[in-house]
Design an enzyme around this catalytic site. Structure first.
Site, short mmCIF file in Angstrom:
data_model
loop_
_atom_site.label_atom_id
_atom_site.label_comp_id
_atom_site.label_asym_id
_atom_site.label_seq_id
_atom_site.Cartn_x
_atom_site.Cartn_y
_atom_site.Cartn_z
N ASP A 42 34.50 43.91 31.09
CA ASP A 42 33.66 44.39 32.40
C ASP A 42 35.59 45.76 32.55
OD1 ASP A 42 33.10 45.14 34.88
OD2 ASP A 42 33.39 43.78 35.75
N HIS A 51 33.84 54.32 28.73
CA HIS A 51 32.69 53.42 28.72
C HIS A 51 33.37 53.86 27.44
CE1 HIS A 51 30.66 51.69 31.56
NE2 HIS A 51 29.82 53.11 32.19
N LEU A 91 31.78 37.38 10.40
CA LEU A 91 31.59 37.48 11.34
C LEU A 91 30.49 37.25 12.12
CD1 LEU A 91 32.69 37.51 14.40
CD2 LEU A 91 32.77 39.40 14.07
C1 IPE Z 1 28.19 42.96 33.75
O1 IPE Z 1 29.10 43.96 34.67
C2 IPE Z 1 27.41 43.21 33.06
C3 IPE Z 1 28.22 43.95 31.99
C4 IPE Z 1 29.20 43.47 31.45
C5 IPE Z 1 26.89 44.46 30.95
P1 IPE Z 1 28.57 43.90 35.44
O2 IPE Z 1 29.98 45.57 35.58
O3 IPE Z 1 27.19 44.54 35.66
O4 IPE Z 1 28.54 43.03 36.60
P2 IPE Z 1 28.53 42.79 38.04
O5 IPE Z 1 26.78 43.51 38.33
O6 IPE Z 1 29.72 43.46 39.28
O7 IPE Z 1 28.53 40.81 38.21
C1 IPE Z 2 31.74 47.47 31.89
O1 IPE Z 2 32.43 48.03 32.97
C2 IPE Z 2 30.23 47.77 31.16
C3 IPE Z 2 29.12 48.28 31.71
C4 IPE Z 2 28.18 47.43 32.54
C5 IPE Z 2 27.74 48.59 30.71
P1 IPE Z 2 31.93 48.57 34.38
O2 IPE Z 2 31.13 49.52 33.97
O3 IPE Z 2 31.13 47.22 35.44
O4 IPE Z 2 33.10 48.65 34.62
P2 IPE Z 2 33.30 49.21 36.95
O5 IPE Z 2 33.53 47.20 36.84
O6 IPE Z 2 32.15 49.19 37.25
O7 IPE Z 2 35.06 48.72 36.52
MG MG Z 3 31.95 46.22 36.03
#
Ligand code: IPE
Ligand code: IPE
Ligand code: MG
Length: 268
Positions: free
Chosen positions: A27, A44, A138
């Site tokens: 995240d 990303h 792995l």
């Molecule tokens: C959780 O990340 C899901 C993934 C990393 C794929 P999000 O950034 O979407 O989570 P929430 O919704 O903020 O909890």
């Molecule tokens: C996690 O990073 C990747 C996915 C959920 C695909 P985010 O896109 O949630 O990044 P933030 O939380 O907005 O910084």
């Molecule tokens: Mg996120």
């Protein structure tokens, strides 16, 4: 290599120095980009680089299972443009990485409902999974369009179908057989980057006794040092699985793996 689902509520595992199974919610990609005045997608893309180096680091550290939450069942709520770009990134990562993974002895698995990603991704996944099925260095599992509740429900429905006739009581083992990750031990170490302290509908059943590690580091900044910090933290944990600290002392005879009474004797 056959490893059945291990259940920390049915038997007490003997924890190893290095976690056998690491599960990560990656995240913070969007925030990483925002801090640099870049579009979210740049985060990303950088996140894929972190993933590549984390996979390699896990191989080097002899971690047997790495499970990555790449796209949740709730991520469809994001703007359509971001979803399209994420889908393209998934596709190009599969195209460019699968054969390299195979050469590196990595077995690829995917959990989640791939249907909405379309036929090209489904085809590439099928190819990658079949190509790498014999690898054992792995096991890399990518959770895509995955939700812990979805997983439990599809398992419940299958168990229900199996038991509809017999009328027998359903046990943990009956359910685990149908969970998406029935081929892996439960995660020893869960890592969530990006500072949030929540599970976000990840592996709801198998995280029952996992050590939960949260770090402020944003996923694109997550490097080998950050992974080692998480592993060092993990080593400091006292994994009691319901027992007392005293029972874990080296002198205690109870340090050995303990088989719990059968579920039928525990009111299951
Ligand atoms: C959780 O990340 C899901 C993934 C990393 C794929 P999000 O950034 O979407 O989570 P929430 O919704 O903020 O909890
Ligand atoms: C996690 O990073 C990747 C996915 C959920 C695909 P985010 O896109 O949630 O990044 P933030 O939380 O907005 O910084
Ligand atoms: Mg996120």
């Amino acid at each position: 290599m056959t490893i059945r689902f291990s259940s920390s509520t049915r038997e007490v595992p003997v924890p190893a120095e290095v976690p056998r199974h690491v599960a990560i919610i990656l995240d913070g990609n969007g925030r990483w980009a925002k801090r640099r005045f870049l579009p979210r997608f740049a985060g990303h893309r950088q996140g894929v680089e972190s993933l590549r180096s984390t996979i390699q680091a896990c191989v080097e550290r002899k971690i047997e299972f790495l499970t990555i939450f790449a796209f949740s069942s709730e991520n469809w709520r994001r703007p359509p443009e971001e979803i399209t770009l994420l889908r393209q990134l998934f596709l190009s990562a599969l195209e460019s990485e699968v054969e390299k993974m195979h050469r590196n002895g990595i077995r690829l698995k995917i959990i989640g409902d791939l249907q909405p990603f379309g036929s090209r991704i489904i085809e590439l996944v099928r190819y990658g999974v079949e190509l790498t099925v014999g690898n054992s260095r792995l096991t890399l599992t990518i959770a895509a369009n995955y939700g812990g509740r979805w997983d439990l429900l599809q398992a419940f429905n299958r168990v229900h179908a199996d038991h509809a006739q017999s009328g027998k009581t359903i046990t943990e083992a009956d359910l685990e057989k149908h969970l998406s990750m029935n081929y892996a031990p439960e995660p020893d170490l869960f890592i969530r980057t990006g500072g949030e302290q929540r599970i976000s509908n990840f592996l709801l059943w198998s995280l029952a006794y996992t050590e939960l590690y949260f770090t402020e580091t944003l996923w694109p900044d997550f490097d080998n040092k950050a992974l080692d910090a998480a592993i060092a933290w993990y080593r400091e944990r006292e994994r009691r699985f319901g027992r007392t600290s005293e029972q874990l002392s080296p002198a205690s005879s109870e340090r050995q793996p303990i088989a719990l009474p059968p579920e039928s004797d525990r009111g299951a």
